[in-house]
Design a protein around this motif. Structure first.
Motif, mmCIF file in Angstrom:
data_model
loop_
_atom_site.group_PDB
_atom_site.id
_atom_site.type_symbol
_atom_site.label_atom_id
_atom_site.label_comp_id
_atom_site.label_asym_id
_atom_site.label_seq_id
_atom_site.Cartn_x
_atom_site.Cartn_y
_atom_site.Cartn_z
ATOM 1 N N ILE A 26 0.796 -1.012 -0.049
ATOM 2 C CA ILE A 26 0.125 -0.007 0.087
ATOM 3 C C ILE A 26 1.139 1.131 -0.066
ATOM 4 O O ILE A 26 1.888 1.217 0.730
ATOM 5 N N THR A 27 0.600 2.120 -1.039
ATOM 6 C CA THR A 27 1.342 3.334 -1.126
ATOM 7 C C THR A 27 0.870 4.359 -0.594
ATOM 8 O O THR A 27 -0.288 4.476 -0.776
ATOM 9 N N TYR A 28 1.489 5.641 -0.369
ATOM 10 C CA TYR A 28 0.981 6.950 0.098
ATOM 11 C C TYR A 28 1.915 8.113 -0.235
ATOM 12 O O TYR A 28 3.072 7.774 -0.454
ATOM 13 N N GLN A 29 1.360 9.083 -0.389
ATOM 14 C CA GLN A 29 1.957 10.406 -0.862
ATOM 15 C C GLN A 29 1.699 11.177 0.411
ATOM 16 O O GLN A 29 0.857 11.485 0.893
ATOM 17 N N GLN A 30 2.952 12.120 0.610
ATOM 18 C CA GLN A 30 2.389 13.137 1.826
ATOM 19 C C GLN A 30 2.038 14.535 1.018
ATOM 20 O O GLN A 30 2.495 14.834 0.122
ATOM 21 N N ARG A 31 0.646 14.805 1.502
ATOM 22 C CA ARG A 31 0.213 15.979 0.799
ATOM 23 C C ARG A 31 0.616 17.214 1.433
ATOM 24 O O ARG A 31 0.929 17.941 0.794
#
Length: 96
Positions: A26-31
């Motif tokens: 599962i990947t995420y980007q820091q907004r």
């Protein structure tokens, strides 16, 4: 199965490996300083339906809680689980 975490240039990934091959992630980007975007969940087709995606999401949620972050559920899997599970409301950035 052990969940690993790796930072990337703009976010990170939680993943599970078996025999030195990635079998789920599962990947995420820091907004911004308060918000992350869960943008992709993947599980090896042979292992789907065994709860790996939920384990990864739970790791992401724990990480968000620890860092006092909210999650934008851009990934369709995360969006569905956020809608179904009210215990995740505290990290859901789509709830105003």
């Amino acid at each position: 199965m052990q969940i690993e975490h790796q930072n990337t240039k703009h976010g990170g990934v939680f993943y599970i490996e078996r025999d030195q091959a990635r079998i789920a992630e599962i990947t995420y980007q820091q907004r911004d300083a308060q918000t992350m975007i869960a943008d992709h969940t993947w599980v090896d087709p042979l292992l789907r339906g065994k709860g790996l995606a939920r384990q990864l999401l739970d790791a992401l949620v724990s990480f968000a809680r620890e860092k006092h972050l909210k999650i934008i559920p851009q990934c369709s899997y995360v969006d569905v689980i956020f809608r179904r599970d009210p215990s995740l409301a505290d990290v859901d950035a789509s709830i105003l």
